[in-house]
Design a protein around this motif. Structure first.
Motif, PDB file in Angstrom:
ATOM      1  N   ASN A 305     -50.438  15.867  -2.369  1.00 25.93           N
ATOM      2  CA  ASN A 305     -49.358  15.758  -1.386  1.00 25.93           C
ATOM      3  C   ASN A 305     -48.029  15.405  -2.039  1.00 25.93           C
ATOM      4  O   ASN A 305     -46.976  15.947  -1.667  1.00 25.93           O
ATOM      5  CB  ASN A 305     -49.713  14.719  -0.316  1.00 25.93           C
ATOM      6  CG  ASN A 305     -50.792  15.226   0.628  1.00 25.93           C
ATOM      7  OD1 ASN A 305     -50.692  16.318   1.159  1.00 25.93           O
ATOM      8  ND2 ASN A 305     -51.847  14.441   0.827  1.00 25.93           N
ATOM      9  N   VAL A 308     -46.733  18.548  -3.846  1.00 27.93           N
ATOM     10  CA  VAL A 308     -46.159  19.543  -2.931  1.00 27.93           C
ATOM     11  C   VAL A 308     -44.742  19.146  -2.525  1.00 27.93           C
ATOM     12  O   VAL A 308     -43.794  19.937  -2.645  1.00 27.93           O
ATOM     13  CB  VAL A 308     -47.043  19.713  -1.675  1.00 27.93           C
ATOM     14  CG1 VAL A 308     -46.310  20.533  -0.618  1.00 27.93           C
ATOM     15  CG2 VAL A 308     -48.349  20.409  -2.041  1.00 27.93           C
ATOM     16  N   LYS A 429     -56.338  23.105  -6.133  1.00 32.48           N
ATOM     17  CA  LYS A 429     -55.010  23.526  -5.677  1.00 32.48           C
ATOM     18  C   LYS A 429     -53.889  23.049  -6.606  1.00 32.48           C
ATOM     19  O   LYS A 429     -52.744  23.477  -6.466  1.00 32.48           O
ATOM     20  CB  LYS A 429     -54.742  22.990  -4.270  1.00 32.48           C
ATOM     21  CG  LYS A 429     -55.756  23.430  -3.214  1.00 32.48           C
ATOM     22  CD  LYS A 429     -55.675  24.921  -2.953  1.00 32.48           C
ATOM     23  CE  LYS A 429     -56.605  25.321  -1.790  1.00 32.48           C
ATOM     24  NZ  LYS A 429     -56.523  26.757  -1.488  1.00 32.48           N
ATOM     25  N   ILE A 433     -50.185  24.964  -7.067  1.00 30.26           N
ATOM     26  CA  ILE A 433     -48.875  24.429  -6.694  1.00 30.26           C
ATOM     27  C   ILE A 433     -47.960  24.343  -7.909  1.00 30.26           C
ATOM     28  O   ILE A 433     -46.736  24.536  -7.804  1.00 30.26           O
ATOM     29  CB  ILE A 433     -49.012  23.050  -5.998  1.00 30.26           C
ATOM     30  CG1 ILE A 433     -47.647  22.598  -5.442  1.00 30.26           C
ATOM     31  CG2 ILE A 433     -49.563  22.002  -6.940  1.00 30.26           C
ATOM     32  CD1 ILE A 433     -47.047  23.521  -4.425  1.00 30.26           C
ATOM     33  N   TYR A 478     -40.831  28.435   0.017  1.00 28.36           N
ATOM     34  CA  TYR A 478     -41.741  27.438  -0.548  1.00 28.36           C
ATOM     35  C   TYR A 478     -42.760  26.973   0.492  1.00 28.36           C
ATOM     36  O   TYR A 478     -43.977  26.955   0.228  1.00 28.36           O
ATOM     37  CB  TYR A 478     -40.926  26.257  -1.069  1.00 28.36           C
ATOM     38  CG  TYR A 478     -41.729  25.210  -1.816  1.00 28.36           C
ATOM     39  CD1 TYR A 478     -41.882  25.261  -3.196  1.00 28.36           C
ATOM     40  CD2 TYR A 478     -42.319  24.137  -1.141  1.00 28.36           C
ATOM     41  CE1 TYR A 478     -42.600  24.295  -3.883  1.00 28.36           C
ATOM     42  CE2 TYR A 478     -43.036  23.163  -1.806  1.00 28.36           C
ATOM     43  CZ  TYR A 478     -43.175  23.248  -3.173  1.00 28.36           C
ATOM     44  OH  TYR A 478     -43.898  22.281  -3.849  1.00 28.36           O
ATOM     45  N   VAL A 482     -46.871  27.339   0.624  1.00 27.05           N
ATOM     46  CA  VAL A 482     -47.724  26.141   0.670  1.00 27.05           C
ATOM     47  C   VAL A 482     -48.679  26.187   1.864  1.00 27.05           C
ATOM     48  O   VAL A 482     -49.877  25.911   1.738  1.00 27.05           O
ATOM     49  CB  VAL A 482     -46.852  24.864   0.715  1.00 27.05           C
ATOM     50  CG1 VAL A 482     -47.699  23.648   1.100  1.00 27.05           C
ATOM     51  CG2 VAL A 482     -46.179  24.634  -0.623  1.00 27.05           C
ATOM     52  N   ILE A 487     -52.413  24.632   0.494  1.00 25.71           N
ATOM     53  CA  ILE A 487     -52.365  23.738  -0.658  1.00 25.71           C
ATOM     54  C   ILE A 487     -52.773  22.319  -0.269  1.00 25.71           C
ATOM     55  O   ILE A 487     -53.519  21.653  -0.973  1.00 25.71           O
ATOM     56  CB  ILE A 487     -50.951  23.732  -1.281  1.00 25.71           C
ATOM     57  CG1 ILE A 487     -50.525  25.152  -1.700  1.00 25.71           C
ATOM     58  CG2 ILE A 487     -50.905  22.798  -2.475  1.00 25.71           C
ATOM     59  CD1 ILE A 487     -51.351  25.751  -2.792  1.00 25.71           C
ATOM     60  N   SER A 488     -52.279  21.858   0.894  1.00 24.34           N
ATOM     61  CA  SER A 488     -52.562  20.495   1.339  1.00 24.34           C
ATOM     62  C   SER A 488     -53.094  20.511   2.766  1.00 24.34           C
ATOM     63  O   SER A 488     -52.432  21.036   3.670  1.00 24.34           O
ATOM     64  CB  SER A 488     -51.286  19.640   1.255  1.00 24.34           C
ATOM     65  OG  SER A 488     -51.431  18.449   1.989  1.00 24.34           O
TER      66      SER A 488
END
Length: 500
Positions: A305, A308, A429, A433, A478, A482, A487-488
């Motif tokens: 997190n 990101v 991930k 990222i 972006y 994501v 990604i999160s």
């Protein structure tokens, strides 16, 4: 991660609001109202106070976080707080009594420069001590609130209050309510008031029944405090020794130029600071309860997190840095573009490691922090001396020294946690990222929108328009990547909640 996200989100908003106000102060008000020399003086006083603060704090703010949750009854907790709350005074009072010695040392240090302007520091060395004591006790009471899982008010005082106070004082200088010379005096009073507000809030959250009895594990507490005070002092050297070294060679103006570049480069760390306010006590709690699964979960989630969010601001800052420097009245500030890149890269690497530092600080292996921080302090000092003084690399050399030191020693901390806890912050991930950040950086670094130049009262507005347009494009692409690539989990859940 629910309580983390809830308070971290509030803390992030506060920190970024603070950064916006700080950015206005740094890029517009300081450079125009206070001018370079006195801005450099303020930078020097605050950095020097940051070097003294960990010694005065006596490591108590870390000790509270590590041990408070380990006590199971209010009586034990009261004994613990009663026994350590006055420790900082054991350091602060003797230092205050012998401040003339420190004053002479400071004057000897800065007088090495050929710049006679450095002598303006002579009337302000006492404010280094005042601010250091105020900040030490502020951190103690802030930790007091953190262990009650209440970090927002303290964060408001830490990140927003200071910047607003500075803005008010800068306008007071501009309208001739106070002089440039009085600015630091009033700033010192603002720090004292902040500490009093934090103390009142902390006691409202938890009021101990003070006693003269010691907790059963007092020797362990004292041993930990001793290690942490040394480690914290070494850590402060890493952060602020460069700003203190500059006036001794190039004068306070150069310190001002470097401070602006470091401020811009540090902009990306706000999410880490926000999340860290609540992650520290939660990490301590999970370790005290020997909850390995929860510790590992916090480690991985905090890393991805932070990467990101930090990656987004890394791209935004570095791809707009040329336009940011156009807002400044002095062309000498523009030489800090490489400083911004190196400092922001160092901050991004730290964010990649998640709550690595909190795990080490609150585990039985906390003693490793001392040799690591001492190594970092020695490394950054000698690399600063070599790059800045011997090779004459200027402030770029200071930033490079910081980057090298952070990469090497924090890689060791990453390896140490892997060896002792059999865990890393990385997921499948993490690589993804990293690639997104790298591609976005290369894709947007070398071009800007062609906005015609125009000014209002000699203030350039075209850089602001360029930054706004470019930031909207970067943010949209972006965040699309994501969310699309998941990604999160936490960020995707947040997006789904608010974007239908």
């Amino acid at each position: 991660m629910g309580i983390i996200f809830k308070q971290s989100f509030k803390n992030t908003l506060i920190i970024y609001l603070g950064f916006i106000i700080g950015g206005i102060n740094t890029l517009v008000l300081y450079t125009r109202f206070l001018k370079d020399e006195y801005y450099g003086l303020v930078t020097y006083v605050l950095s020097a106070s940051n070097l003294v603060m960990p010694i005065i704090a006596f490591g108590i703010h870390f000790t509270i976080i590590k041990f408070f949750s380990a006590y199971t009854s209010k009586k034990e907790q009261d004994k613990f707080l009663s026994s350590i709350i006055f420790f900082p005074l054991l350091i602060a009072i003797p230092i205050g009594a012998f401040w003339d010695i420190f004053h002479n040392w400071i004057m000897d240090f800065v007088s090495k420069s050929s710049s006679e302007g450095n002598l303006i520091i002579e009337s302000y060395t006492i404010h280094i001590y005042i601010i250091a004591v105020a900040c030490a006790y502020y951190e103690v009471f802030y930790s007091w609130a953190k262990v009650q899982m209440q970090s927002v008010f303290g964060n408001l005082l830490k990140e927003l209050y200071n910047r607003v106070a500075v803005m008010i004082l800068l306008f007071a200088v501009y309208f001739n309510f106070i002089t440039k010379q009085e600015f630091i005096v009033y700033l010192s009073w603002a720090y004292i008031l902040r500490t009093l507000l934090m103390m009142i809030y902390a006691f409202r959250l938890y009021t101990p029944k003070f006693s003269f009895s010691l907790p059963d594990n007092f020797k362990e507490v004292l041993r930990y405090t001793f290690y942490i005070i040394l480690a914290g002092s070494a850590g402060a050297i890493i952060l602020d020794i460069d700003k203190v070294m500059i006036p001794g060679k190039d004068g306070f103006e150069t310190a001002a130029y470097y401070a602006v570049a470091v401020f811009i480069g540090s902009f990306i760390e706000a999410p880490s600071r926000a999340m860290g306010q609540i992650l520290q006590p939660l990490t301590s709690k999970s370790i005290n309860e020997d909850n390995v699964k929860e510790t590992q979960s916090l480690y991985k989630k905090s890393s991805i997190n932070l990467m990101v969010i930090g990656g987004l601001f890394f791209v935004l800052v570095n791809c707009n840095v040329a336009e940011l420097f156009k807002l400044l009245p002095n062309d000498k500030y523009a030489g800090g573009m490489s400083v911004v890149l190196m400092i922001s890269s160092a901050k991004l690497f730290l964010m990649l490691l998640g709550n690595n530092g909190a795990i080490l600080n609150n585990s039985k292996f906390y003693r490793i922090i001392l040799p690591v921080n001492l190594g970092m302090a020695l490394s950054v000092y000698f690399l600063n001396t070599y790059f800045y003084n011997d090779l004459g690399m200027g402030t770029e050399g200071l930033a490079l020294a910081t980057l090298i030191t952070i990469l090497i020693f924090n890689s060791f901390k990453l390896w140490f946690v892997k060896k002792k806890f059999s865990m890393t912050p990385f997921t499948n991930k993490t690589f993804l990222i990293t690639i997104i950040i790298f591609i976005m950086f290369l894709g947007f670094y070398f071009w800007d929108f062609s906005v015609p130049e125009f000014y209002i009262s000699k203030f350039p507005l075209h850089p602001i328009i360029n930054i706004t347009l470019k930031s909207v494009v970067i943010f949209s692409i972006y965040m699309f990547l994501v969310v699309k690539l998941s990604i999160s989990e936490q960020i995707n859940s947040l997006v789904k909640r608010y974007v239908k």
